[in-house]
Design a protein around this motif. Structure first.
Motif, short mmCIF file in Angstrom:
data_model
loop_
_atom_site.label_atom_id
_atom_site.label_comp_id
_atom_site.label_asym_id
_atom_site.label_seq_id
_atom_site.Cartn_x
_atom_site.Cartn_y
_atom_site.Cartn_z
N PRO A 1 9.61 4.79 -0.81
CA PRO A 1 9.47 4.80 -2.28
C PRO A 1 10.81 5.02 -2.98
O PRO A 1 11.70 5.69 -2.46
CB PRO A 1 8.52 5.98 -2.52
CG PRO A 1 7.75 6.13 -1.25
CD PRO A 1 8.71 5.77 -0.17
N MET A 2 10.94 4.43 -4.13
CA MET A 2 12.12 4.49 -4.99
C MET A 2 13.24 3.55 -4.54
O MET A 2 14.21 3.34 -5.27
CB MET A 2 12.69 5.92 -5.12
CG MET A 2 11.69 6.92 -5.65
SD MET A 2 11.22 6.56 -7.36
CE MET A 2 10.06 7.90 -7.68
N THR A 3 13.14 2.98 -3.34
CA THR A 3 14.12 2.02 -2.86
C THR A 3 13.49 0.64 -2.85
O THR A 3 12.29 0.48 -3.06
CB THR A 3 14.61 2.37 -1.45
OG1 THR A 3 13.63 1.93 -0.49
CG2 THR A 3 14.85 3.86 -1.30
N HIS A 4 14.30 -0.39 -2.53
CA HIS A 4 13.74 -1.74 -2.47
C HIS A 4 13.11 -2.05 -1.11
O HIS A 4 12.48 -3.09 -0.94
CB HIS A 4 14.83 -2.79 -2.78
CG HIS A 4 15.81 -3.02 -1.66
ND1 HIS A 4 16.97 -2.29 -1.53
CD2 HIS A 4 15.81 -3.89 -0.64
CE1 HIS A 4 17.64 -2.72 -0.48
NE2 HIS A 4 16.95 -3.70 0.10
N HIS A 5 13.26 -1.15 -0.16
CA HIS A 5 12.78 -1.43 1.20
C HIS A 5 11.26 -1.37 1.28
O HIS A 5 10.61 -0.57 0.59
CB HIS A 5 13.39 -0.43 2.18
CG HIS A 5 14.90 -0.50 2.23
ND1 HIS A 5 15.57 -1.57 2.76
CD2 HIS A 5 15.84 0.36 1.77
CE1 HIS A 5 16.87 -1.37 2.65
NE2 HIS A 5 17.06 -0.21 2.06
N VAL A 6 10.71 -2.20 2.14
CA VAL A 6 9.27 -2.27 2.34
C VAL A 6 9.00 -2.60 3.80
O VAL A 6 9.74 -3.34 4.42
CB VAL A 6 8.64 -3.34 1.40
CG1 VAL A 6 9.25 -4.71 1.63
CG2 VAL A 6 7.12 -3.39 1.55
N GLU A 7 7.98 -2.00 4.36
CA GLU A 7 7.62 -2.24 5.76
C GLU A 7 6.38 -3.13 5.80
O GLU A 7 5.41 -2.91 5.06
CB GLU A 7 7.33 -0.91 6.47
CG GLU A 7 7.32 -1.00 7.97
CD GLU A 7 8.68 -0.73 8.59
OE1 GLU A 7 8.80 -0.91 9.82
OE2 GLU A 7 9.60 -0.32 7.86
N CYS A 8 6.41 -4.12 6.67
CA CYS A 8 5.29 -5.04 6.80
C CYS A 8 4.83 -5.08 8.26
O CYS A 8 5.64 -4.91 9.17
CB CYS A 8 5.67 -6.46 6.36
SG CYS A 8 6.13 -6.62 4.65
N ILE A 9 3.55 -5.31 8.46
CA ILE A 9 3.01 -5.55 9.80
C ILE A 9 2.23 -6.85 9.73
O ILE A 9 1.35 -7.02 8.87
CB ILE A 9 2.13 -4.40 10.29
CG1 ILE A 9 2.89 -3.07 10.21
CG2 ILE A 9 1.65 -4.66 11.71
CD1 ILE A 9 2.10 -1.86 10.67
N ALA B 1 4.57 9.94 7.10
CA ALA B 1 3.25 9.36 7.37
C ALA B 1 3.33 7.99 8.02
O ALA B 1 2.30 7.41 8.37
CB ALA B 1 2.45 9.26 6.06
N ALA B 2 4.53 7.45 8.18
CA ALA B 2 4.65 6.05 8.62
C ALA B 2 4.24 5.85 10.07
O ALA B 2 3.50 4.91 10.39
CB ALA B 2 6.08 5.57 8.40
N GLU C 1 0.83 -1.20 0.00
CA GLU C 1 0.00 0.00 0.00
C GLU C 1 0.87 1.26 0.00
O GLU C 1 1.90 1.31 0.67
CB GLU C 1 -0.89 0.01 1.24
CG GLU C 1 -1.75 -1.24 1.41
CD GLU C 1 -2.46 -1.28 2.74
OE1 GLU C 1 -2.97 -0.21 3.18
OE2 GLU C 1 -2.50 -2.35 3.37
N ALA C 2 0.43 2.25 -0.74
CA ALA C 2 1.11 3.54 -0.72
C ALA C 2 0.76 4.28 0.56
O ALA C 2 -0.36 4.18 1.08
CB ALA C 2 0.69 4.37 -1.93
N ASP D 1 4.55 0.90 1.38
CA ASP D 1 5.67 1.47 0.64
C ASP D 1 6.20 2.67 1.42
O ASP D 1 6.01 3.83 1.02
CB ASP D 1 5.21 1.88 -0.76
CG ASP D 1 6.39 2.19 -1.68
OD1 ASP D 1 7.52 1.83 -1.32
OD2 ASP D 1 6.17 2.79 -2.74
N ALA D 2 6.88 2.38 2.53
CA ALA D 2 7.38 3.43 3.41
C ALA D 2 8.70 4.03 2.92
O ALA D 2 9.19 4.99 3.51
CB ALA D 2 7.56 2.89 4.83
#
Length: 396
Positions: free
Chosen positions: A383-391, A235-236, A120-121, A380-381
């Motif tokens: 953007p433009m990088t490969h990192h992603v946050e999950c819960i 916004a995270a 999600e954005a 998508d915390a």
């Protein structure tokens, strides 16, 4: 085996892999190629080959592009230049799709779970979001970021993903070569800057501007050391606190644990749920974060703090928690922590993860201990990088 470093290969690009690259195969070897997208045909130059079954390359020419390819908004987000971004050459929607594929693949490979994933954005733009940056001064004294998998410094004139104006003063001046510069733009738009330099073998930090940041999340104003842990995307923190609030659902009067607590963002959410008759134990290894947390949550006597590493403190925590929230570092919680938590037998575990591989491994460890993955959201915390946050929500 012949060293392929410097060799140019014509590749048909295969699936995305964890780490900001895609997978191709040549003569029985895996090639991890950056600046390409699945389904493309590219010419790639091998940048690293240590022998063995794989090497690394960068796409220097696109022979057949996919429709999701776009010009990168930063001229340095190209082969051989800045290593800060991985996916500027893809549309934002396709970036999120690539990250979703990575999370799903890690869950399947490491935890044995077939799980549909949507990334999600977060509110806001895909540019201008990065509120915390660590730069380094090159040999010419100009501040920049390192090239991918290199110590070479790429000097910046601006950084499109960083909060506008945050880097202006840093990029205008010259620094002692090798100096690291940390920049934080806080919730009130104030910029905090400190330099980290090694002088006569000793690491020294010097605050140049600001020092105490103000952030806003979970219905509270937070005051904390500017360069301590806080979410990078503006916004995270608010978004993640909302998910934790929904999934933790700690009943009034209950005991809850907040592990790897930082300054207590999630502890504050849990405290609001358990109320004055309940108890929240926050565990954090950073002593400055603990002192900031105690100060920020002084109005919540139901929150108590334990300073120390989670794996060391956990065995001594009393009682049986109803719910546990944990937000471990990129390496994850690990088997020992998962086992100790399972032994404490909370009804729910809310796991905040910044690395999908670590998340998948820990989901597997929790599975061995009797917990199943019930819900998962990905954001998508970065953007433009490969990192992603999950819960993730794990239930007994």
């Amino acid at each position: 085996m012949t060293d392929w470093t410097g060799r140019t290969l014509e590749l048909e690009v295969g699936p995305v892999a964890h780490g900001g690259h895609c997978v191709s195969r040549v003569d029985g070897r895996v090639v991890f190629v950056r600046h390409a997208l699945p389904g493309e045909v590219v010419r790639a130059e091998v940048t690293e080959d240590k022998g063995g079954s794989f090497c690394r390359a960068e796409a220097v020419e696109v022979l057949r592009a996919v429709p999701e390819r776009v010009p990168p908004p930063c001229p340095l987000a190209v082969p051989g230049r800045c290593g800060g971004c991985d996916w500027q050459h893809a549309t934002p929607e396709f970036q999120r799709e690539l990250k979703a594929r990575v999370v799903a693949e890690q869950l399947q490979r490491l935890a044995g779970l077939e799980w549909p994933v949507e990334v999600e954005a977060l509110p806001g733009d895909v540019l201008g979001w990065r509120s915390r940056v660590r730069l380094v001064a090159g040999r010419d004294g100009r501040a920049g970021l390192r090239a991918h998998r290199s110590h070479r410094v790429v000097a910046l004139e601006k950084c499109p993903i960083t909060v506008p104006g945050a880097l202006d003063a840093v990029l205008e001046r010259r620094w002692r070569p090798g100096t690291e510069i940390e920049v934080t733009s806080d919730g009130d738009g104030r910029v905090h800057t400190r330099e980290l330099a090694t002088v006569r073998g000793k690491r020294r930090a010097r605050q140049l501007t600001g020092g105490e940041a103000v952030q806003h999340a979970a219905g509270r104003d937070w005051r904390l050391q500017a360069h301590g842990f806080w979410q990078v995307h503006p916004a995270a923190a608010e978004t993640f606190a909302g998910v934790v609030r929904e999934w933790a659902a700690a009943p009034a009067g209950a005991l809850a644990w907040d592990l790897y607590a930082g300054v207590g963002l999630f502890a504050s959410v849990l405290a609001g749920q358990v109320g004055p008759s309940g108890q929240v134990v926050a565990v954090e290894s950073g002593h400055r974060a603990v002192s900031d947390g105690e100060r920020n949550l002084a109005d919540l006597p139901q929150v108590s703090w334990r300073a120390g590493r989670t794996e060391e403190v956990l065995p001594s925590l009393p009682g049986q928690p109803e719910v546990v929230v944990l937000d471990p570092p990129r390496s994850g919680a690990g088997r020992a922590v998962a086992g100790a938590l399972a032994a404490a037998s909370p009804a729910r575990v809310v796991y905040v993860a910044c690395d999908p591989a670590a998340l998948a491994r820990d989901v597997a460890f929790f599975g061995e201990a009797g917990y199943r993955l019930e819900r998962l959201r990905a954001f998508d915390a970065f953007p433009m990088t490969h990192h992603v946050e999950c819960i993730a929500l794990l239930t007994r």
